[in-house]
Design an enzyme around this catalytic site. Structure first.
Site, PDB file in Angstrom:
ATOM      1  N   CYS A 115     -25.850  50.864  73.293  1.00  0.00           N
ATOM      2  CA  CYS A 115     -26.567  50.122  74.343  1.00  0.00           C
ATOM      3  C   CYS A 115     -25.974  50.344  75.738  1.00  0.00           C
ATOM      4  O   CYS A 115     -26.638  50.065  76.734  1.00  0.00           O
ATOM      5  CB  CYS A 115     -26.595  48.635  74.030  1.00  0.00           C
ATOM      6  SG  CYS A 115     -27.552  48.263  72.551  1.00  0.00           S
ATOM      7  N   HIS A 122     -28.472  45.135  80.878  1.00  0.00           N
ATOM      8  CA  HIS A 122     -28.963  45.541  79.558  1.00  0.00           C
ATOM      9  C   HIS A 122     -29.706  44.346  78.971  1.00  0.00           C
ATOM     10  O   HIS A 122     -29.220  43.219  79.028  1.00  0.00           O
ATOM     11  CB  HIS A 122     -27.791  45.945  78.664  1.00  0.00           C
ATOM     12  CG  HIS A 122     -28.199  46.162  77.243  1.00  0.00           C
ATOM     13  ND1 HIS A 122     -29.307  46.908  76.909  1.00  0.00           N
ATOM     14  CD2 HIS A 122     -27.672  45.723  76.072  1.00  0.00           C
ATOM     15  CE1 HIS A 122     -29.435  46.907  75.593  1.00  0.00           C
ATOM     16  NE2 HIS A 122     -28.450  46.196  75.059  1.00  0.00           N
ATOM     17  N   ASN A 125     -34.664  44.492  72.687  1.00  0.00           N
ATOM     18  CA  ASN A 125     -33.488  45.307  73.008  1.00  0.00           C
ATOM     19  C   ASN A 125     -33.818  46.772  72.699  1.00  0.00           C
ATOM     20  O   ASN A 125     -33.933  47.152  71.536  1.00  0.00           O
ATOM     21  CB  ASN A 125     -32.303  44.816  72.168  1.00  0.00           C
ATOM     22  CG  ASN A 125     -31.019  45.590  72.463  1.00  0.00           C
ATOM     23  OD1 ASN A 125     -31.047  46.630  73.111  1.00  0.00           O
ATOM     24  ND2 ASN A 125     -29.908  45.080  71.975  1.00  0.00           N
TER      25      ASN A 125
HETATM   26  N1  ACO Z   1     -35.059  33.815  62.175  1.00  0.00           N
HETATM   27  C1  ACO Z   1     -34.651  32.600  61.752  1.00  0.00           C
HETATM   28  N2  ACO Z   1     -33.362  32.302  61.538  1.00  0.00           N
HETATM   29  C2  ACO Z   1     -32.468  33.290  61.767  1.00  0.00           C
HETATM   30  C3  ACO Z   1     -32.829  34.574  62.191  1.00  0.00           C
HETATM   31  C4  ACO Z   1     -34.199  34.823  62.399  1.00  0.00           C
HETATM   32  N3  ACO Z   1     -34.671  36.021  62.807  1.00  0.00           N
HETATM   33  N4  ACO Z   1     -31.730  35.318  62.339  1.00  0.00           N
HETATM   34  C5  ACO Z   1     -30.686  34.536  62.005  1.00  0.00           C
HETATM   35  N5  ACO Z   1     -31.124  33.313  61.647  1.00  0.00           N
HETATM   36  C6  ACO Z   1     -30.366  32.156  61.208  1.00  0.00           C
HETATM   37  C7  ACO Z   1     -28.992  32.529  60.713  1.00  0.00           C
HETATM   38  O1  ACO Z   1     -29.048  32.923  59.341  1.00  0.00           O
HETATM   39  C8  ACO Z   1     -28.226  31.248  60.888  1.00  0.00           C
HETATM   40  O2  ACO Z   1     -28.517  30.379  59.833  1.00  0.00           O
HETATM   41  P1  ACO Z   1     -27.335  29.545  59.124  1.00  0.00           P
HETATM   42  O3  ACO Z   1     -26.798  28.666  60.241  1.00  0.00           O
HETATM   43  O4  ACO Z   1     -28.050  28.814  58.053  1.00  0.00           O
HETATM   44  O5  ACO Z   1     -26.348  30.554  58.649  1.00  0.00           O
HETATM   45  C9  ACO Z   1     -28.841  30.655  62.159  1.00  0.00           C
HETATM   46  O6  ACO Z   1     -30.108  31.316  62.332  1.00  0.00           O
HETATM   47  C10 ACO Z   1     -28.008  30.870  63.397  1.00  0.00           C
HETATM   48  O7  ACO Z   1     -27.639  32.240  63.447  1.00  0.00           O
HETATM   49  P2  ACO Z   1     -26.641  32.773  64.543  1.00  0.00           P
HETATM   50  O8  ACO Z   1     -26.289  34.194  64.213  1.00  0.00           O
HETATM   51  O9  ACO Z   1     -25.542  31.783  64.715  1.00  0.00           O
HETATM   52  O10 ACO Z   1     -27.577  32.728  65.819  1.00  0.00           O
HETATM   53  P3  ACO Z   1     -27.176  32.986  67.298  1.00  0.00           P
HETATM   54  O11 ACO Z   1     -27.542  31.830  68.107  1.00  0.00           O
HETATM   55  O12 ACO Z   1     -25.803  33.562  67.411  1.00  0.00           O
HETATM   56  O13 ACO Z   1     -28.198  34.154  67.693  1.00  0.00           O
HETATM   57  C11 ACO Z   1     -28.344  36.539  67.941  1.00  0.00           C
HETATM   58  C12 ACO Z   1     -28.209  35.369  66.966  1.00  0.00           C
HETATM   59  C13 ACO Z   1     -29.674  36.441  68.672  1.00  0.00           C
HETATM   60  C14 ACO Z   1     -28.287  37.836  67.135  1.00  0.00           C
HETATM   61  C15 ACO Z   1     -27.200  36.511  68.965  1.00  0.00           C
HETATM   62  O14 ACO Z   1     -25.977  36.315  68.302  1.00  0.00           O
HETATM   63  C16 ACO Z   1     -27.107  37.753  69.799  1.00  0.00           C
HETATM   64  O15 ACO Z   1     -27.989  38.046  70.579  1.00  0.00           O
HETATM   65  N6  ACO Z   1     -25.997  38.516  69.717  1.00  0.00           N
HETATM   66  C17 ACO Z   1     -25.752  39.645  70.548  1.00  0.00           C
HETATM   67  C18 ACO Z   1     -26.610  40.814  70.203  1.00  0.00           C
HETATM   68  C19 ACO Z   1     -26.412  41.881  71.278  1.00  0.00           C
HETATM   69  O16 ACO Z   1     -26.212  41.581  72.428  1.00  0.00           O
HETATM   70  N7  ACO Z   1     -26.427  43.104  70.945  1.00  0.00           N
HETATM   71  C20 ACO Z   1     -26.207  44.046  72.042  1.00  0.00           C
HETATM   72  C21 ACO Z   1     -25.730  45.220  71.645  1.00  0.00           C
HETATM   73  S1  ACO Z   1     -26.847  45.986  70.588  1.00  0.00           S
HETATM   74  C22 ACO Z   1     -26.357  47.658  70.431  1.00  0.00           C
HETATM   75  O17 ACO Z   1     -25.392  48.110  70.972  1.00  0.00           O
HETATM   76  C23 ACO Z   1     -27.164  48.479  69.496  1.00  0.00           C
END
Ligand code: ACO
Length: 323
Positions: A114, A250, A280
């Site tokens: 990314c 990004h 993304n």
């Molecule tokens: N739909 C419903 N529920 C979901 C989903 C979904 N699509 N995905 C995860 N959940 C659930 C999880 O299982 C978890 O449930 P649990 O509490 O029962 O275990 C709950 O939602 C919370 O999950 P978290 O992972 O804690 O959610 P968070 O608020 O952290 O958001 C996210 C997740 C959006 C992935 C976030 O962490 C994020 O954006 N991270 C950074 C990603 C990023 O920036 N990537 C950039 C680089 S990418 C690259 O280089 C290729």
């Protein structure tokens, strides 16, 4: 006199197929509400089955060349940032070179996931200021839909496909931070974090693989490292958050974008946002946002722009440029 890499043209390409969040509700345990509230994403584009990264990269480059009023033969180099090449080799950049009908110069790919476009821009800047190239096309292009595990709700809803391109050209500057063009760059990586964001396949493991991510961990690093790299780049040329017209970040997650802008003392009204429409798109997200920002009339000549990105590696960085 100082040589500056100035922007002459910008363009983007998005595949025709638009996939709203609601489409995932029929195949995995997720909801439009969850995706919107956790990531800011509302829809994304997916490439057609016969559409490749080099096709999209070529379309974006063609539009950037049109805006620059230049022919491909007037370009010295092409750099493509991608983690999803058509083939293992040759590079996507050489494929774009051929598709554009460019028979001179040189072309190569950069892979920093990314953060790839920021790394490619820094490389193009180095080529231009060292006199090795006069005009460079810098492209970010990705088909991340090809490396999704469609049963994994924690990743499959976050990514999209597309391409964006800039044409950079050498121009004389005064050497001060009022010059147009790239003013500063800051690049970083730390391979100790390779296991929090990776694809579990590749040529030497004999599979294409799927993207795997510990979202919370990546989120934590992003919030800490993005504002820091942007500040480092700004410091190099004696500028601060107050001087910024537009952050073009990004586009991974709206919450990361908001937190980074806040740390830099920049209001959301000075951030170009496309994450809601594109998801993304990895290395394509910044050039896509730059092109959309120009199209919307947000980015204007003379504006001070900061781009920042983090991705697998981890690799992260920032570029300060005056449009
Ligand atoms: N739909 C419903 N529920 C979901 C989903 C979904 N699509 N995905 C995860 N959940 C659930 C999880 O299982 C978890 O449930 P649990 O509490 O029962 O275990 C709950 O939602 C919370 O999950 P978290 O992972 O804690 O959610 P968070 O608020 O952290 O958001 C996210 C997740 C959006 C992935 C976030 O962490 C994020 O954006 N991270 C950074 C990603 C990023 O920036 N990537 C950039 C680089 S990418 C690259 O280089 C290729």
């Amino acid at each position: 006199m100082t040589t500056r890499a100035q922007v002459r043209g910008v363009g983007h390409y998005l595949p025709k197929r638009v996939v709203p969040n609601s489409e995932f509700e029929t195949t995995i345990d997720t909801s439009d509400e969850w995706i919107r509230s956790r990531s800011g994403i509302e829809r994304r584009h997916f490439a057609a089955d016969d559409e490749t990264t080099s096709d999209m990269a070529t379309a974006a480059a063609t539009r950037a060349l049109d805006m620059a009023g230049l022919a491909a033969q007037e370009i010295d180099a092409i750099i493509v940032a991608t983690s999803t090449p058509d083939l293992t080799f040759p590079s996507v950049a050489t494929m774009v070179q051929a598709k554009l009908g460019m028979t001179k110069g040189f072309a190569f790919d950069v892979q920093a996931v990314c953060a790839g476009f920021v790394f490619a821009l820094a490389n193009a800047n180095a080529l231009i200021i060292s006199g090795q190239a006069n005009r460079v096309i810098v492209i970010g292009a990705e088909t991340f839909s090809r490396i999704m595990d469609w049963n994994d709700r924690t990743t499959s809803v976050l990514f999209g496909d597309g391409a964006g391109a800039l044409v950079l050209e050498a121009a004389d500057g005064t050497g001060t931070n009022t010059d147009r063009g790239i003013l500063a760059t800051d690049l970083n990586s730390d391979g100790r974090h390779k296991d929090i964001l990776y694809v579990d396949g590749g040529v030497s493991t004999q599979s294409t693989g799927h993207l795997r991510m510990q979202g919370k961990e990546v989120f934590r690093h992003a919030v800490e490292k993005l504002a820091s790299t942007a500040h480092t780049a700004l410091d190099k040329v004696g500028l601060t958050g107050d001087d910024i017209d537009w952050i073009v970040p990004h586009q991974a997650n709206l919450r990361i974008i908001k937190s980074t802008a806040q740390k830099m003392g920049v209001g959301l009204d000075r951030v170009v946002l496309t994450v809601q429409d594109h998801g993304n798109t990895s290395a394509a997200s910044i050039p896509l946002a730059l092109s959309v920002g120009v199209e919307r009339g947000q980015i204007k000549p003379g504006n001070l722009i900061v781009t920042e990105a983090i991705g697998g590696g981890l690799a992260w960085g920032a570029v300060v440029l005056r449009w």
